[in-house]
Motif scaffolding. Structure first.
Motif, PDB file in Angstrom:
ATOM      1  N   GLY A 221      17.024   1.540   4.988  1.00 46.87           N
ATOM      2  CA  GLY A 221      17.435   1.010   3.699  1.00 46.87           C
ATOM      3  C   GLY A 221      18.922   0.972   3.480  1.00 46.87           C
ATOM      4  O   GLY A 221      19.602   1.989   3.495  1.00 46.87           O
TER       5      GLY A 221
ATOM      6  N   VAL B 178       9.338  -1.636  -7.122  1.00 47.98           N
ATOM      7  CA  VAL B 178       8.353  -1.902  -6.070  1.00 47.98           C
ATOM      8  C   VAL B 178       8.056  -3.389  -5.987  1.00 47.98           C
ATOM      9  O   VAL B 178       8.066  -3.992  -4.908  1.00 47.98           O
ATOM     10  CB  VAL B 178       7.059  -1.110  -6.322  1.00 47.98           C
TER      11      VAL B 178
ATOM     12  N   LEU C 134      11.224  -5.405  -4.641  1.00 43.24           N
ATOM     13  CA  LEU C 134      11.647  -5.150  -3.269  1.00 43.24           C
ATOM     14  C   LEU C 134      10.570  -5.428  -2.235  1.00 43.24           C
ATOM     15  O   LEU C 134      10.880  -5.760  -1.090  1.00 43.24           O
ATOM     16  CB  LEU C 134      12.107  -3.699  -3.136  1.00 43.24           C
ATOM     17  N   SER C 135       9.321  -5.310  -2.626  1.00 42.90           N
ATOM     18  CA  SER C 135       8.250  -5.421  -1.628  1.00 42.90           C
ATOM     19  C   SER C 135       7.822  -6.852  -1.365  1.00 42.90           C
ATOM     20  O   SER C 135       7.370  -7.171  -0.263  1.00 42.90           O
ATOM     21  CB  SER C 135       7.034  -4.592  -2.057  1.00 42.90           C
TER      22      SER C 135
ATOM     23  N   LEU D  69       9.281   0.963   1.460  1.00 40.38           N
ATOM     24  CA  LEU D  69      10.259   1.389   0.466  1.00 40.38           C
ATOM     25  C   LEU D  69      10.709   2.806   0.798  1.00 40.38           C
ATOM     26  O   LEU D  69       9.883   3.675   1.100  1.00 40.38           O
ATOM     27  CB  LEU D  69       9.650   1.356  -0.931  1.00 40.38           C
TER      28      LEU D  69
ATOM     29  N   PHE E 229       5.538   3.809   1.315  1.00 40.84           N
ATOM     30  CA  PHE E 229       6.800   4.386   0.848  1.00 40.84           C
ATOM     31  C   PHE E 229       7.036   5.674   1.623  1.00 40.84           C
ATOM     32  O   PHE E 229       6.112   6.408   1.962  1.00 40.84           O
ATOM     33  CB  PHE E 229       6.807   4.618  -0.667  1.00 40.84           C
TER      34      PHE E 229
END
Length: 458
Positions: free
Chosen positions: A103, A155, A158-159, A171, A196
């Motif tokens: 990330g 979520v 970004l997903s 994540l 995640f």
């Protein structure tokens, strides 16, 4: 599912003949095998006497050599900023054919993932993560959350893209996520089907994070704190502390005395049992602590590899080294232990090899081999350490159908070694040939990759 591939495969067939193939799942060594590669797949892996080698096949003599799956570094931050154009070649030159990026700027990482997959750049197949943290973290590449609804929105944003296609592969949760936001992330991530992983936020315990389904825990810091009777106290103390996230020394010094004085083996055993029961993975990243523990001496900083690091990055590393005092190294050594790694292994917690490069004096590619050596030092057998960078990443990613072992039908991510890594894990450095997604990097090609990086940085 196969993560994004590591460059366009060559079209010419490849045969690695009369080689000893190491089955990293069982530990069995299969002598006098021939492995055929067509495109980017293994078309045959079996006894040399039964192999039919097509005409115009490139022959690689494997006599006296050992073939293993390509290695993975499961904790990198390499495809960002000034390291982007150097990380890929350095990883491939060192036999790392897969990497999990933990990330940074997600769209930049995704661009590198696409370019590598298309063969426009040299690098490992990438799994790309996007980072989420609380507002204490001021970094611009982080999705900042406070409330439960913030976690849900992060979520969703970004997903997946607006068209519903997947954006980030997973994540990464970070240390200062508030409690409500963390559980908002948990619920929404499960709902949309995105994994995640990452740090255990100070707002929750390691047991809570594991019970919530966090896929992996990164580094051993959180576990060391969770193994004490003062876990709750320490988490409360640091939950609202704006410690610079990259200043590992400050974090260690701030916690070391309390952690060392309050370690509780009964609590530790219970926490680790929870990780094992929930199939929560751990990436120890042992190598990242070494320069601090050893006073940034040449044995831990490896100046021979500095020529492959941009000057601006080296400057930051040297500045950090200049701040550490002998007493600081003693604190780190007292805090850092291989015991937790051994206890994880003995309890059946599955481990992943990762380096956290480019933290101070953690080098793309080179340091993964250091990590494997440290895992053996911590109590793993060479085979168990080798699995953390081969079979285990494939299992973790749900890709055992295509990665993780040398077998017919699997992707041709391979590493040909001059000596047996099961007798000495340091033999993973003795690389003869790297095959990444069917593309051959022999000694000359690997040397050219290193030379090109060095020349660019002069």
């Amino acid at each position: 599912m196969v993560p994004a591939c590591a460059g366009a495969p060559v079209q010419k067939a490849i045969a690695i003949t009369h080689v000893s193939v190491i089955d990293v799942a069982s530990g069995e060594i299969r002598p006098d095998y021939t492995v055929l590669v067509s495109g980017n797949r293994i078309s045959y892996a079996g006894p040399a006497t039964s192999a039919t080698i097509p005409a115009d096949t490139r022959i690689i003599d494997g006599r006296g050599k050992f073939l293993i799956p390509g290695l993975w570094d499961m904790h990198v931050h390499g495809f960002v900023w000034v390291f982007s154009e150097f990380a890929g070649p350095l990883l491939i030159a060192n036999g790392i054919t897969g990497a999990r990026d933990m990330g940074w700027y997600i769209d930049t990482t995704l661009r590198w993932k696409s370019d590598i997959a298309a063969g426009r750049e040299v690098g490992p197949r990438l799994v790309a993560g996007a980072r989420i943290d609380g507002t204490i973290n001021k970094a611009k590449f982080v999705a900042h959350v406070v409330t439960e609804q913030d976690g849900v929105r992060a979520v969703d944003t970004l997903s997946h893209k607006k068209d519903g296609s997947r954006r980030a592969d997973f994540l990464k949760v970070y240390s200062w996520i508030p409690r409500a936001a963390y559980f908002g992330i948990v619920r929404e991530a499960k709902k949309v089907g995105v994994p995640f992983a990452g740090h255990v936020p100070y707002s929750v315990s390691m047991v809570e994070a594991s019970d919530s389904g966090q896929r992996s825990m990164e580094h051993e810091d959180d576990l060391m704190r969770a193994c004490t009777s003062k876990d709750s106290l320490l988490r409360t103390r640091f939950a609202d502390t704006a410690v610079v996230e990259s200043d590992q020394l400050a974090m260690i010094k701030a916690q070391a005395q309390v952690i060392n004085a309050s370690y509780d083996p009964v609590i530790c055993k219970s926490v680790i049992a929870t990780l094992a029961r929930n199939h929560t993975w751990v990436t120890p990243t042992l190598v990242v602590y070494q320069p601090y523990a050893h006073g940034f001496d040449t044995a831990s900083t490896h100046p021979e590899w500095a020529k492959y690091v941009p000057g601006i990055v080296q400057g930051g590393w040297v500045h950090r080294a200049g701040r550490i005092k002998p007493a600081d190294s003693m604190v780190v050594r007292s805090y850092f232990s291989f015991d937790r790694t051994r206890e994880l292994k003995e309890a059946g917690v599955k481990l992943l090899a990762g380096t956290d490069m480019p933290q101070a004096f953690v080098y793309p590619g080179f340091s993964l081999h250091q990590e494997l050596e440290l895992l053996v030092r911590s109590g793993l057998t060479p085979l168990e350490a080798l699995r953390t960078a081969t079979y285990n990443p494939a299992e973790f990613l749900g890709a055992l159908d295509s990665l993780g072992t040398v077998a017919q039908g699997k992707v041709a991510d391979l590493l040909l070694l001059d000596a047996n890594p099961l007798t000495d894990i340091r033999n993973t450095r003795r690389i003869e040939v790297v095959i990444a997604n069917g593309r051959v990097f022999d000694r000359a090609a690997r040397a050219q990759l290193l030379k090109d990086v060095e020349s660019t940085l002069k």
